[in-house]
Design a protein around this motif. Structure first.
Motif, PDB file in Angstrom:
ATOM      1  N   VAL A 177     -30.365  30.023  -6.195  1.00  0.00           N
ATOM      2  CA  VAL A 177     -30.964  29.321  -7.337  1.00  0.00           C
ATOM      3  C   VAL A 177     -29.895  29.016  -8.380  1.00  0.00           C
ATOM      4  O   VAL A 177     -29.838  27.902  -8.912  1.00  0.00           O
ATOM      5  CB  VAL A 177     -32.139  30.129  -7.935  1.00  0.00           C
ATOM      6  CG1 VAL A 177     -32.547  29.589  -9.304  1.00  0.00           C
ATOM      7  CG2 VAL A 177     -33.320  30.112  -6.981  1.00  0.00           C
ATOM      8  N   ALA A 178     -29.035  29.974  -8.663  1.00  0.00           N
ATOM      9  CA  ALA A 178     -27.969  29.741  -9.643  1.00  0.00           C
ATOM     10  C   ALA A 178     -27.058  28.592  -9.202  1.00  0.00           C
ATOM     11  O   ALA A 178     -26.713  27.714 -10.010  1.00  0.00           O
ATOM     12  CB  ALA A 178     -27.156  31.021  -9.858  1.00  0.00           C
ATOM     13  N   ALA A 179     -26.687  28.576  -7.939  1.00  0.00           N
ATOM     14  CA  ALA A 179     -25.825  27.499  -7.437  1.00  0.00           C
ATOM     15  C   ALA A 179     -26.528  26.152  -7.510  1.00  0.00           C
ATOM     16  O   ALA A 179     -25.918  25.139  -7.896  1.00  0.00           O
ATOM     17  CB  ALA A 179     -25.402  27.799  -6.002  1.00  0.00           C
ATOM     18  N   TYR A 218     -26.879  20.912 -10.115  1.00  0.00           N
ATOM     19  CA  TYR A 218     -27.913  19.889 -10.350  1.00  0.00           C
ATOM     20  C   TYR A 218     -28.530  19.398  -9.046  1.00  0.00           C
ATOM     21  O   TYR A 218     -28.723  18.210  -8.832  1.00  0.00           O
ATOM     22  CB  TYR A 218     -27.308  18.730 -11.151  1.00  0.00           C
ATOM     23  CG  TYR A 218     -28.301  17.928 -11.940  1.00  0.00           C
ATOM     24  CD1 TYR A 218     -28.937  18.467 -13.039  1.00  0.00           C
ATOM     25  CD2 TYR A 218     -28.594  16.621 -11.587  1.00  0.00           C
ATOM     26  CE1 TYR A 218     -29.843  17.720 -13.770  1.00  0.00           C
ATOM     27  CE2 TYR A 218     -29.508  15.870 -12.309  1.00  0.00           C
ATOM     28  CZ  TYR A 218     -30.130  16.428 -13.407  1.00  0.00           C
ATOM     29  OH  TYR A 218     -31.035  15.690 -14.130  1.00  0.00           O
ATOM     30  N   ARG A 219     -28.848  20.326  -8.168  1.00  0.00           N
ATOM     31  CA  ARG A 219     -29.467  19.993  -6.880  1.00  0.00           C
ATOM     32  C   ARG A 219     -30.984  20.069  -7.016  1.00  0.00           C
ATOM     33  O   ARG A 219     -31.633  21.019  -6.587  1.00  0.00           O
ATOM     34  CB  ARG A 219     -28.979  20.933  -5.781  1.00  0.00           C
ATOM     35  CG  ARG A 219     -27.492  20.927  -5.576  1.00  0.00           C
ATOM     36  CD  ARG A 219     -27.034  19.578  -5.062  1.00  0.00           C
ATOM     37  NE  ARG A 219     -25.658  19.644  -4.632  1.00  0.00           N
ATOM     38  CZ  ARG A 219     -24.724  18.802  -5.043  1.00  0.00           C
ATOM     39  NH1 ARG A 219     -25.011  17.838  -5.869  1.00  0.00           N
ATOM     40  NH2 ARG A 219     -23.499  18.916  -4.601  1.00  0.00           N
ATOM     41  N   SER A 227     -23.161  25.679 -16.987  1.00  0.00           N
ATOM     42  CA  SER A 227     -23.269  24.424 -16.239  1.00  0.00           C
ATOM     43  C   SER A 227     -23.752  23.271 -17.102  1.00  0.00           C
ATOM     44  O   SER A 227     -23.778  22.139 -16.632  1.00  0.00           O
ATOM     45  CB  SER A 227     -24.199  24.597 -15.035  1.00  0.00           C
ATOM     46  OG  SER A 227     -25.521  24.852 -15.447  1.00  0.00           O
ATOM     47  N   GLY A 228     -24.130  23.568 -18.336  1.00  0.00           N
ATOM     48  CA  GLY A 228     -24.540  22.519 -19.256  1.00  0.00           C
ATOM     49  C   GLY A 228     -26.025  22.538 -19.551  1.00  0.00           C
ATOM     50  O   GLY A 228     -26.834  22.967 -18.732  1.00  0.00           O
ATOM     51  N   TRP A 229     -26.345  22.066 -20.750  1.00  0.00           N
ATOM     52  CA  TRP A 229     -27.735  22.046 -21.187  1.00  0.00           C
ATOM     53  C   TRP A 229     -28.605  21.169 -20.296  1.00  0.00           C
ATOM     54  O   TRP A 229     -29.716  21.562 -19.951  1.00  0.00           O
ATOM     55  CB  TRP A 229     -27.795  21.565 -22.642  1.00  0.00           C
ATOM     56  CG  TRP A 229     -28.635  22.460 -23.491  1.00  0.00           C
ATOM     57  CD1 TRP A 229     -29.899  22.198 -23.896  1.00  0.00           C
ATOM     58  CD2 TRP A 229     -28.292  23.732 -24.019  1.00  0.00           C
ATOM     59  NE1 TRP A 229     -30.369  23.236 -24.652  1.00  0.00           N
ATOM     60  CE2 TRP A 229     -29.399  24.201 -24.749  1.00  0.00           C
ATOM     61  CE3 TRP A 229     -27.164  24.533 -23.938  1.00  0.00           C
ATOM     62  CZ2 TRP A 229     -29.409  25.415 -25.400  1.00  0.00           C
ATOM     63  CZ3 TRP A 229     -27.163  25.739 -24.594  1.00  0.00           C
ATOM     64  CH2 TRP A 229     -28.269  26.167 -25.308  1.00  0.00           C
ATOM     65  N   ALA A 286     -32.022  22.454 -18.651  1.00  0.00           N
ATOM     66  CA  ALA A 286     -33.285  21.858 -19.121  1.00  0.00           C
ATOM     67  C   ALA A 286     -34.052  21.243 -17.949  1.00  0.00           C
ATOM     68  O   ALA A 286     -35.281  21.384 -17.850  1.00  0.00           O
ATOM     69  CB  ALA A 286     -33.005  20.813 -20.193  1.00  0.00           C
ATOM     70  N   THR A 287     -33.351  20.572 -17.062  1.00  0.00           N
ATOM     71  CA  THR A 287     -34.001  20.001 -15.882  1.00  0.00           C
ATOM     72  C   THR A 287     -34.556  21.111 -14.994  1.00  0.00           C
ATOM     73  O   THR A 287     -35.687  21.023 -14.504  1.00  0.00           O
ATOM     74  CB  THR A 287     -33.015  19.116 -15.101  1.00  0.00           C
ATOM     75  OG1 THR A 287     -32.594  18.054 -15.961  1.00  0.00           O
ATOM     76  CG2 THR A 287     -33.649  18.545 -13.852  1.00  0.00           C
ATOM     77  N   ALA A 288     -33.775  22.157 -14.782  1.00  0.00           N
ATOM     78  CA  ALA A 288     -34.223  23.283 -13.952  1.00  0.00           C
ATOM     79  C   ALA A 288     -35.440  23.967 -14.570  1.00  0.00           C
ATOM     80  O   ALA A 288     -36.346  24.381 -13.841  1.00  0.00           O
ATOM     81  CB  ALA A 288     -33.092  24.287 -13.771  1.00  0.00           C
ATOM     82  N   ALA A 289     -35.491  24.058 -15.887  1.00  0.00           N
ATOM     83  CA  ALA A 289     -36.644  24.688 -16.546  1.00  0.00           C
ATOM     84  C   ALA A 289     -37.920  23.890 -16.282  1.00  0.00           C
ATOM     85  O   ALA A 289     -38.976  24.469 -16.023  1.00  0.00           O
ATOM     86  CB  ALA A 289     -36.392  24.822 -18.043  1.00  0.00           C
TER      87      ALA A 289
END
Length: 140
Positions: free
Chosen positions: A47-49, A54-55, A87-89, A93-96
């Motif tokens: 999940v972290a990777a 951004y996968r 990895s950047g906001w 934010a997308t992952a959230a």
């Protein structure tokens, strides 16, 4: 934690059967079965990777697999929050948003928590550069 693996759905098997076979047999058959890490820890690392790179196509399935492998909702949210600084906001934010949908579909409710905001050092830096401090609390 489950003893049996989460059933694998390979959505591209009809287009690329050899790739589907490698995915099933090598990635999930060999790599995920190696004894060096538990499935729970492999899920956290995966999940972290996926968040960091951004996968977004693979992330929902691995978030679900992580829940099935014993990773808690709070741990997944913490990993996503932690990665915002590495990895950047936008990736976090997308992952959230993706995680919200996965949690809703899985029926995983958030724990009630007190609202958490930026720490004093973060506020001080924001004031020094004349910007509003970020709201680090995840909206429920």
């Amino acid at each position: 934690m489950p003893d049996e693996p989460t059933p694998l759905r390979v959505p591209f098997a009809d287009v690329a059967p050899a790739l589907a076979g490698y995915t099933r047999d090598v990635l999930f058959g060999d790599v995920w079965e190696r004894p060096g890490l538990s499935k729970r820890d492999r899920s956290l690392a995966t999940v972290a990777a996926l968040v960091a790179t951004y996968r977004t196509n693979e992330l929902p399935g691995h978030l679900k697999r992580a829940l099935d492998n014993g990773v808690t909702r709070d741990e997944l949210v913490e990993v996503i929050t932690h990665l915002a600084f590495y990895s950047g906001w936008p990736t976090a934010a997308t992952a959230a948003g993706i995680a919200r949908k996965v949690f809703e579909e899985a029926g995983v409710e958030p724990k009630r928590r007190r609202r958490v905001g930026p720490t004093r050092p973060v506020r001080a830096v924001c004031v020094a550069i004349a910007m509003e401090p970020p709201d680090l609390a995840l909206a429920s």
